[in-house]
Each structure stands twice: as structure tokens, then as C-alpha cells.
Design an enzyme around this catalytic site. Structure first.
Site, short mmCIF file in Angstrom:
data_model
loop_
_atom_site.label_atom_id
_atom_site.label_comp_id
_atom_site.label_asym_id
_atom_site.label_seq_id
_atom_site.Cartn_x
_atom_site.Cartn_y
_atom_site.Cartn_z
N ASP A 96 -89.28 -67.72 -51.51
CA ASP A 96 -89.24 -68.21 -50.13
C ASP A 96 -88.43 -67.29 -49.23
O ASP A 96 -87.61 -66.49 -49.69
CB ASP A 96 -88.61 -69.61 -50.10
N GLU A 97 -88.66 -67.44 -47.94
CA GLU A 97 -87.86 -66.81 -46.88
C GLU A 97 -87.59 -65.32 -47.14
O GLU A 97 -86.45 -64.87 -47.10
CB GLU A 97 -86.53 -67.57 -46.72
N VAL A 98 -88.64 -64.58 -47.38
CA VAL A 98 -88.50 -63.15 -47.69
C VAL A 98 -88.66 -62.34 -46.41
O VAL A 98 -89.74 -62.26 -45.83
CB VAL A 98 -89.53 -62.70 -48.74
#
Length: 539
Positions: free
Chosen positions: A332-334
Site C-alpha cells: 500500500d501507499e507506494v
């Protein structure tokens, strides 16, 4: 005592009247009928005014075609039961004043399966009966389960039928006879804890596991490492835990093994997470080569083979500790900015003919292949599905967190899903009420029975930015219990209006307090203080 003005006293009286009228009065037949069990079973019947008293020598009788309890999981669960029903009271051992027919001498447990392996999908069903008084016949409770883990759930339910009588000073079971048939609605009923944002001592993690068992949650999702710290020992790459906050805020391999053992004996599996390629800055404290550069430190360097060697080593170490079917790989949230501004990665992308979005997909899919090679099935946060869902391994479970509607798309694509949408099931959102936790439906707008089966369950998430050992319990409870009933209780038995279960949830919250769990009042939002003097049962 601190002085209060006359107006403050009136305000407190008004508040007491409001909460008493709105919530404390029994709002439904099941409350009026005396069923205080949380989470609510599939089927419950009980008697009226008869009661049994728990005998001094209350004991366990086990039976099964091949069941031996060689690992003593059931025996230990029974010992814990005795502690739970006493709730630290001094019980009068002299029961000679009661008729022998009114004594409950023990519990007879029949387990069908000889296996005590705890794994996803294990049968957790049970049947529990407690007889009424029968002159000339010693009374025993009867518990039947396919597996020892179903039996443990049955013991938890039995513990909620017991109460301490302050007049007679003994433990009693009221309203006998009881007949209960029960099984969970979903196989995956999780709670996430985050030990990277704040370190949680082992004793705290064990108390969280105990409280999970009381509510019949069965998966501890251990978000062990993240950007801020890497507290876990990794034999394959021993410098990784240099990323811990301090030498005192670490977990050894033996510690992690003990947590898994402790949880398993309470019917709780441990899902370990290693979040890649983002949320991994702490890795580079011990191995700076994992950073794209000294000045741009995450996500992990996609161009460096060493990165994938480290992931392989971590998952190899995990496979020796965490025996649950799944491993969580994050994803997530890369933010790929570091990849596009770091010269050697920029050159690597050009040679591979990749954009940064391609590199993100390459990283996630390669990490999946490594996990598969170690025998795991996979869990990834929903961004991976949103960006390239058709290319994920078919052994992927997509973990929803961003909002509603995602589960529909996941199961329509034929993948499994875990629901944790942040607007309803994030415990660090202190302003989210227990009513919203209770009302959150994992199968919302999923009507196809085949697709419904692909939603394996749900999870409440206790992210660690706003909790440490001082306040984690009151931030988890009682809101996690509201979600626990949604995940355990059959849909038709769930209250359509959450306010209908206030009294029963308040009773469970008070029970948690009696058992040493720091559950906050039900009447406020997350982690609220009591609103004034008053009974636990109306706050």
C-alpha cells in the site's frame, strides 16, 4: 472529592437520565429474556427461575473417538475458565447448604477430531447445554465440538453464563436449562496491531490475545515492521533489527515463537506482515543498500537484487515461526518518486522499458512469487488490486481498507477479500462510534452466493500512531467487540438497529473490565472517559 457546582450536578443527573432511558433499559426481547452472551450465538434457549451452583470440585471430563488432548490445550482452557468465572472473588467453598441436585459438578466435553492443528477454515462450531436441577441425578454441563477450538469457544460462552452471587458467595448459572448451538459466520475474524509506530511489550500483546478470545476473534494480524522501526530479529539478515527504536524495544525469534504458541492455545492464529515495497525505511538502518539513496530512502530499491534476497530471507525466517496459511505482503501507499529521481534506478527503469508504475507491479508480483515459494498464500492491501488486479496471483486475498465498494469488485474478479474499510473499522479513528463498527456489513451489495463465499471475513485495525502500552486496550475495546459480533453472529440474528444491543454490549464491556481488560465506556466514542459517576452497565 473535587467540588462541583449546582449546575454541574444537575447536568450529571440529566446525563444519567438520558443514558438510562436511551440505553440501559432492555430494548429487545433477547435482552429482556436474559441472554447476555457476546457475540450472540446461532440459537439460544433457556429456562426461567431455576439455577445451579458451581460445585467446589467442578471438573472437566473429556471424551472423543480419537481425542486425547495430548497438548493440554483443552485442559489449560478449562483452567482459564475457572479463573474467568471467579473474576478474583473469594468463593465460599462450603456448599453443604445447597441441595445436591442444585450443584453443577463439571463439564463433559466431547471433541470429534484428534487434530489440534489451528489453521484457516478450522471448524469452530460447538453445542453447549446446561441442565436444570434433577433430584437424585448429578448435574453436568455438556459441550460437543468437532475440534478443540470449537470447544474453546464453547467454554468462553459457558463463562458468560456464570456469575458470582454476592449473597451466597458462590458461582451460579441462572435460568437453567440452557441449550446453545453456535458457529461463526466468517472464518476470518481479525484484529491488527502495529508494533512499529509504538512498541508493544510482550505482556501487552498477550493481554490483547486473551481479550480477542473472549470476543471470539481468531486472527491477530501482526503488523510488525514499518517505516518507523524494525523490532523483530531476523536470523537471515541480523542487522535488520538495528532499525528498532532501542535495544530494549525488540522481539527475539523466541519471543515471536512464544506469541504464536500463546495465541494458538487460545484459538487465535497470527498473520505476520512484511509491508513492501513502501513503509520500509527502517530496513535501511541495518542495510543502507536497500535504500534508493542516502537522501531518498523509500520505497525499497527495486533495481537491487539484494532487496529481493532480503525479502526471501525474511519470508524464510517467517515460515519457521508463523504457520498460518497466509502472509501479508502489504503493497500500500507506494510513492515511487525516489525511483524516478535516483540515477541508478532511473537507468534501470529505462533499460527494462518500465515506468514507475510498471516497477511497482514488478516488485509486488516478485514478492508474491517469493512468498509462494515458502508455502504461503498471500494477502495484499487493495492498491495492488486497484492498479493491476488481473495480474495478481490467484492465491491472493485482497485486503480492503480505503472504502466501501472494493469488496464487490474483488469478488467479481474471482479473488478473495478481507474487509477493513477505514471509515468503519479503523480503531485509531477515535471519532468512529461503536454503532458504526456494529453496522458495517462485509457483504454489502454482494448478492451472488458464490461471490459472498469469497469474502473470507473482516478485520478491525489498531494502527499504532496514537496507542502504546498505556492506552491500547481502551482504544480497541469495546468497539472491536461490536465488529466481532458482526463477524461471528449469523446475519439474521444481528440487530438491525445497533442501539438494540447497547445493554448487552455494555454488559460485555463490564465483563472485560472484571477480567482485567481496560475496555472504555460504550456510551462515548473511542477511548472515551466515563461521563460521570454511575454504574458500569449504563456507561
Amino acid at each position: 472529592m473535587a467540588p462541583h457546582s449546582h449546575s454541574s450536578a444537575i447536568l450529571l443527573l440529566l446525563l444519567f437520565f438520558y443514558f438510562s432511558v436511551s440505553f440501559a433499559a432492555p430494548p429487545s426481547n433477547e435482552i429482556a429474556g436474559g441472554v447476555r452472551i457476546w457475540p450472540l450465538p446461532v440459537s439460544v434457549t433457556h429456562g426461567g427461575h431455576h439455577r445451579l451452583y458451581v460445585a467446589k470440585d467442578f471438573h472437566l471430563i473429556t471424551q472423543g473417538s480419537n481425542f486425547s488432548d495430548a497438548s493440554r490445550i483443552l485442559e489449560d482452557g478449562f483452567s482459564r475458565l475457572l479463573d474467568l468465572v471467579r473474576v478474583a472473588h473469594v468463593v465460599d467453598a462450603n456448599l453443604s447448604r445447597f441441595a445436591s441436585s442444585s450443584l453443577l459438578h463439571g463439564i463433559h466435553i466431547v471433541v470429534s477430531s484428534p487434530s489440534d492443528e489451528l489453521q484457516y477454515g478450522v471448524d469452530e462450531s460447538y453445542r453447549l447445554s446446561v441442565p436444570g436441577p434433577a433430584p437424585g441425578k448429578p448435574a453436568y454441563a455438556y459441550l460437543q465440538a468437532r475440534t478443540v477450538y470449537g470447544a474453546l469457544h464453547g467454554l468462553q460462552t459457558f463463562s458468560q453464563l456464570c456469575s458470582f452471587n454476592f449473597e451466597s458467595r458462590v458461582i451460579e448459572v441462572r435460568m437453567v436449562p440452557w441449550n446453545i448451538i453456535d458457529q461463526p459466520r466468517f472464518s476470518y475474524r481479525g484484529l491488527l496491531i502495529d508494533t512499529s509506530r509504538h512498541y508493544q511489550p510482550l505482556a501487552v500483546i498477550k493481554k490483547v490475545i486473551d481479550s480477542m478470545a473472549y470476543a471470539k476473534l481468531n486472527v491477530l494480524h501482526w503488523h510488525i515492521v514499518d517505516t518507523q522501526s524494525f523490532p523483530l530479529e531476523m536470523p537471515s539478515f541480523p542487522n535488520l533489527w538495528f532499525g528498532a527504536y532501542s535495544k530494549q524495544e525488540r522481539y527475539t525469534i523466541a519471543d515471536a515463537t512464544e506469541i504464536v504458541r500463546y495465541a494458538q492455545r487460545r484459538g487465535v492464529s497470527v498473520l505476520a506482515e512484511v509491508d513492501v515495497p513502501g513503509h520500509a525505511l527502517s530496513w535501511g538502518v541495518g542495510y543502507p543498500a536497500l535504500w534508493p539513496s542516502k537522501d531518498c530512502q523509500q520505497p525499497l530499491d527495486v533495481s537491487n537484487e539484494f532487496t529481493f534476497q532480503v525479502i526471501d530471507g525474511i519470508l524464510s525466517d517467517f515460515s519457521k515461526i508463523f504457520k498460518y496459511r497466509f502472509v501479508h505482503l502489504g503493497g500500500d501507499e507506494v510513492n515511487t518518486t525516489c525511483w524516478t529521481v535516483t540515477p541508478h534506478i532511473k537507468n534501470w527503469l529505462r533499460k527494462k522499458g518500465m515506468k514507475e508504475s510498471d516497477a511497482y507491479k514488478y516488485f509486488v508480483l516478485r514478492a508474491q512469487k517469493i512468498a509462494l515459494s515458502h508455502g504461503y498464500e498471500l494477502v495484499n492491501w487493495e492498491e495492488t488490486f486497484n492498479d493491476f488486479g488481473s495480474e495478481l496471483s490467484r492465491k491472493t486475498v485482497v485486503h480492503n481498507w480505503l472504502g466501501t465498494g472494493v469488496a464487490q469488485k474483488v469478488v467479481a474478479a474471482g479473488l478473495r477479500c478481507i474487509v477493513s474499510n477505514q471509515d468503519s473499522w479503523y480503531l485509531d479513528h477515535i471519532d468512529t462510534s461503536w454503532e458504526k463498527f456494529y453496522a458495517n456489513e462485509p457483504l454489502q451489495n454482494i448478492k451472488n452466493p458464490r461471490q459472498q463465499k469469497l469474502v473470507i471475513g473482516g478485520e478491525v485495525c489498531m494502527w499504532g500512531e496514537v496507542v502504546d502500552a498505556s492506552n491500547i486496550e481502551q482504544t480497541i475495546w469495546p468497539r472491536a467487540a461490536a465488529a466481532a459480533e458482526r463477524l461471528w453472529t449469523q446475519y439474521d440474528n444481528l440487530a438491525k438497529d445497533p442501539r438494540q444491543v447497547f445493554a448487552r454490549l455494555a454488559h460485555f464491556r463490564c465483563l472485560l473490565n472484571q477480567r482485567g481488560i481496560d475496555a472504555a465506556p460504550v456510551s462515548g466514542l473511542g477511548r472515551s472517559d466515563p461521563w460521570g459517576p454511575g454504574s458500569c452497565f449504563v456507561q
